[in-house]
Design an enzyme around this catalytic site. Structure first.
Site, PDB file in Angstrom:
ATOM      1  NE  ARG A  51      26.526  74.902  11.614  1.00  0.00           N
ATOM      2  CZ  ARG A  51      26.350  75.866  12.492  1.00  0.00           C
ATOM      3  NH1 ARG A  51      25.736  76.971  12.150  1.00  0.00           N
ATOM      4  NH2 ARG A  51      26.782  75.744  13.728  1.00  0.00           N
ATOM      5  CG  HIS A 240      15.371  63.177  33.085  1.00  0.00           C
ATOM      6  ND1 HIS A 240      15.422  62.613  31.841  1.00  0.00           N
ATOM      7  CD2 HIS A 240      16.253  64.204  33.052  1.00  0.00           C
ATOM      8  CE1 HIS A 240      16.296  63.274  31.092  1.00  0.00           C
ATOM      9  NE2 HIS A 240      16.806  64.235  31.808  1.00  0.00           N
TER      10      HIS A 240
HETATM   11  P1  NAP Z   1      26.617  71.030  20.732  1.00  0.00           P
HETATM   12  O1  NAP Z   1      27.836  70.512  21.408  1.00  0.00           O
HETATM   13  O2  NAP Z   1      26.387  72.498  20.643  1.00  0.00           O
HETATM   14  O3  NAP Z   1      26.598  70.411  19.269  1.00  0.00           O
HETATM   15  C1  NAP Z   1      25.689  70.820  18.289  1.00  0.00           C
HETATM   16  C2  NAP Z   1      25.954  70.021  17.039  1.00  0.00           C
HETATM   17  O4  NAP Z   1      25.037  70.452  16.045  1.00  0.00           O
HETATM   18  C3  NAP Z   1      27.350  70.211  16.472  1.00  0.00           C
HETATM   19  O5  NAP Z   1      27.770  68.997  15.901  1.00  0.00           O
HETATM   20  C4  NAP Z   1      27.121  71.251  15.391  1.00  0.00           C
HETATM   21  O6  NAP Z   1      28.134  71.135  14.438  1.00  0.00           O
HETATM   22  C5  NAP Z   1      25.759  70.806  14.874  1.00  0.00           C
HETATM   23  N1  NAP Z   1      25.021  71.876  14.210  1.00  0.00           N
HETATM   24  C6  NAP Z   1      24.731  73.107  14.690  1.00  0.00           C
HETATM   25  N2  NAP Z   1      24.049  73.820  13.771  1.00  0.00           N
HETATM   26  C7  NAP Z   1      23.897  73.008  12.697  1.00  0.00           C
HETATM   27  C8  NAP Z   1      23.302  73.172  11.420  1.00  0.00           C
HETATM   28  N3  NAP Z   1      22.693  74.301  11.062  1.00  0.00           N
HETATM   29  N4  NAP Z   1      23.327  72.127  10.565  1.00  0.00           N
HETATM   30  C9  NAP Z   1      23.926  70.970  10.895  1.00  0.00           C
HETATM   31  N5  NAP Z   1      24.523  70.760  12.075  1.00  0.00           N
HETATM   32  C10 NAP Z   1      24.512  71.769  12.974  1.00  0.00           C
HETATM   33  O7  NAP Z   1      25.301  70.432  21.389  1.00  0.00           O
HETATM   34  P2  NAP Z   1      25.142  69.065  22.209  1.00  0.00           P
HETATM   35  O8  NAP Z   1      25.476  69.333  23.626  1.00  0.00           O
HETATM   36  O9  NAP Z   1      25.834  67.982  21.503  1.00  0.00           O
HETATM   37  O10 NAP Z   1      23.573  68.870  22.155  1.00  0.00           O
HETATM   38  C11 NAP Z   1      22.887  68.403  21.017  1.00  0.00           C
HETATM   39  C12 NAP Z   1      21.415  68.227  21.381  1.00  0.00           C
HETATM   40  O11 NAP Z   1      21.306  67.263  22.404  1.00  0.00           O
HETATM   41  C13 NAP Z   1      20.755  69.488  21.927  1.00  0.00           C
HETATM   42  O12 NAP Z   1      19.395  69.479  21.573  1.00  0.00           O
HETATM   43  C14 NAP Z   1      20.865  69.304  23.433  1.00  0.00           C
HETATM   44  O13 NAP Z   1      19.872  69.984  24.129  1.00  0.00           O
HETATM   45  C15 NAP Z   1      20.667  67.814  23.546  1.00  0.00           C
HETATM   46  N6  NAP Z   1      21.247  67.203  24.742  1.00  0.00           N
HETATM   47  C16 NAP Z   1      22.573  67.324  25.007  1.00  0.00           C
HETATM   48  C17 NAP Z   1      23.089  66.709  26.123  1.00  0.00           C
HETATM   49  C18 NAP Z   1      24.554  66.783  26.447  1.00  0.00           C
HETATM   50  O14 NAP Z   1      24.948  66.173  27.420  1.00  0.00           O
HETATM   51  N7  NAP Z   1      25.360  67.457  25.674  1.00  0.00           N
HETATM   52  C19 NAP Z   1      22.260  65.995  26.999  1.00  0.00           C
HETATM   53  C20 NAP Z   1      20.912  65.882  26.697  1.00  0.00           C
HETATM   54  C21 NAP Z   1      20.421  66.491  25.561  1.00  0.00           C
HETATM   55  P3  NAP Z   1      28.525  72.361  13.445  1.00  0.00           P
HETATM   56  O15 NAP Z   1      28.633  73.590  14.294  1.00  0.00           O
HETATM   57  O16 NAP Z   1      29.794  71.930  12.805  1.00  0.00           O
HETATM   58  O17 NAP Z   1      27.410  72.436  12.452  1.00  0.00           O
END
Ligand code: NAP
Length: 484
Positions: A51, A240
């Site tokens: 976004r 895992h």
């Molecule tokens: P995050 O840091 O909260 O990032 C979320 C991303 O989604 C941001 O780029 C956000 O950008 C975008 N987003 C949120 N709402 C949106 C919308 N309505 N439309 C379009 N984009 C949107 O989360 P993350 O840690 O990267 O995790 C992402 C996914 O991977 C999750 O499902 C998490 O469970 C999984 N995961 C993460 C990790 C990790 O190490 N971080 C590991 C395993 C799995 P904007 O706010 O600008 O839209």
């Protein structure tokens, strides 16, 4: 020997959640590494989508920062970074709205692989899948990649499978479990199925027990509220550790082919017995080392969520009846270490007087740190001291064996993204596998919730709760030391 890098077909990869933590820490640095290695070709492109109101330049700046922070310094090459950044684009899109999709459609090129990485909360999977379809951005050859958590129980996993299946076939869906992307985990299959040495012994007759350990030193820290709805069982075991168990326990597939491998893994999951309450130990870390306790981070002083779990699991089939699989995982433990240890039975009779009760072969598969394998074998202690035995490792650290720097062994995400482009689903979970894993997990969780079981406290920096030690001791066995 330097490993060969075979370039993948040209692609357009759209990362929904391109500004998020996972994209910055793993996906974008991983793609840079593949570009640097020559695997991602000049003609490929990466498009961030989120976004945030960014333009191409500001997103490129974010990517450059991610590379600077998460790629080892000695692997950062400013010329290559600049070339990589030229491949990067950005579209501002709200997954739940209609703006931006037309622009994304215009950016996509024909004649290249189209892949869409859903690095966003699972609640957005349906919105994105639907709009990719509605705006005719995805075609029948496109692939989508989805992150964990894939549901929090069977019902929610089925619902997620259904929203994806409404617009994509199973052959287009890549459910990531990054453990499967680790070099060692794939090597487990090579060791088992490309050598005659182990497979004849790979059964209850010769294997005493298997231990799978995933130990972390970190606590839940800032993620307390999220983790409190999950716990170690959902966060680590259902996905895992289940995958690791499957790779050890599965029958040889008829061919190294995605569905053949996944069919065999599914059979293992279906063969898992329900776990008896006395074979489940749940723990919660206490304050220590300057850090607060689990409940302090969880925001719920009466939280019963486990930050540690140990289980004794039986695979009820011909091959494994009688060989327990002990699983344990936890946070704030002594060291960060993940390994699988296959302990073979003792020889039926010892001809050596001083070695009774100790003739033990263990195959240790290290996932971290220092991915590799170790086979513990008994040899004669060198010197004139008579026939005294000692256990020594036949060590195979991959980096050494392959003559590469450990830094150059590709990270799991790098490998998995390249597999998506190659169209190889072997290391991704199939929908029915995920559902079967939840079908086994749900009753265990429901059981301890219904009983009102409380996790046992354990000291930060320890090996886990006392009861977990007892789980092994009762069976005349012991956990391997958790060593980093
Ligand atoms: P995050 O840091 O909260 O990032 C979320 C991303 O989604 C941001 O780029 C956000 O950008 C975008 N987003 C949120 N709402 C949106 C919308 N309505 N439309 C379009 N984009 C949107 O989360 P993350 O840690 O990267 O995790 C992402 C996914 O991977 C999750 O499902 C998490 O469970 C999984 N995961 C993460 C990790 C990790 O190490 N971080 C590991 C395993 C799995 P904007 O706010 O600008 O839209």
């Amino acid at each position: 020997m330097v490993s060969r890098v075979i370039p993948v077909d040209a692609f357009d990869l759209v990362i929904f959640g391109g500004t998020g933590d996972l994209a910055k820490r793993k996906i974008l640095p991983g793609l840079y590494r593949r570009f640097q290695a020559g695997q991602m070709t000049e003609n490929s492109r990466i498009i961030g989508a989120a976004r945030a109101d960014l333009n191409e330049d500001s997103f490129r700046a974010l990517v450059a920062e991610a590379i600077e922070e998460f790629v080892p310094k000695d692997r950062q090459d400013s010329k290559i970074v600049a070339q990589f950044l030229e491949k990067i684009g950005y579209v501002s899109i709200d997954a739940t709205g209609e703006g931006g999709w037309g622009k994304l459609k215009d950016l996509m090129r024909d004649g290249v692989v189209r892949a869409f990485y859903f690095s966003v909360a699972p609640s957005l999977f349906g919105d994105i899948a639907e709009r990719l379809h509605l705006h005719e951005i995805a075609d029948a050859q496109s692939r989508i990649v989805v992150e964990k958590p894939f549901g929090r129980d069977l019902a929610s996993a089925k619902a997620l499978n259904a929203v994806l299946a409404a617009h994509f076939t199973e052959a287009q869906i890549y459910r990531i479990d990054h453990y499967l992307g680790k070099e060692t985990v794939q090597n487990l299959m090579a060791v088992r199925f490309a050598n005659i040495l182990f497979e004849p012994l790979w059964k209850a007759e010769y294997v005493d027990h298997v231990q799978i350990t995933v130990a972390e030193t970190v606590g839940v820290d800032g993620r307390g509220a999220y983790y409190d709805k999950s716990g170690a069982m959902r966060d680590m075991v259902q996905n895992h550790m289940m995958q690791l168990l499957c790779l050890i326990a599965m029958e040889p597939p008829y061919h190294f082919d995605p569905d053949a491998v996944r069919d065999e893994k599914l059979k293992v999951i279906r063969a898992l017995d329900p776990v008896k309450p006395e074979h489940i130990v749940r723990g919660q870390y206490l304050a220590g080392g300057g850090e607060g306790s689990y409940v302090e981070h969880s925001e719920d002083p009466s939280s019963k969520t486990e930050s540690y779990i140990a289980l004794k699991v039986n695979v009820s089939n011909w091959r494994w009846q009688g060989t327990p699989f002990y699983l344990r995982t936890g946070k704030r433990l002594r060291a960060r270490a993940s390994e699988i240890a296959i302990t073979f039975k003792q020889p039926p009779h010892s001809i050596f007087d001083d070695a009774k009760g100790w003739l033990e072969n263990v195959l240790v598969i290290r996932l971290q740190p220092n991915e590799g394998m170790n086979l513990m074998v008994m040899i004669k202690e060198p010197g004139p001291g008579g026939m005294r035995l000692m256990q020594v490792p036949l060590d195979m650290a991959f980096a050494d064996a392959l003559g590469v720097d450990a830094e150059d062994v590709p990270d799991a995400y790098e490998r998995l993204i390249m597999d998506v482009i190659r169209g190889n689903q072997t290391l991704f979970m199939r929908g029915d596998e995920v559902e079967a894993a939840w079908a086994w997990t749900d009753p265990l969780i429901e059981g301890w919730e219904a009983r009102g079981d409380k996790p046992q406290g354990y000291d930060a920096g320890s090996s886990g709760p006392e009861d977990a030690l007892m789980l092994m001791h009762r069976d005349g066995r012991r956990w391997r030391e958790i060593k980093g």
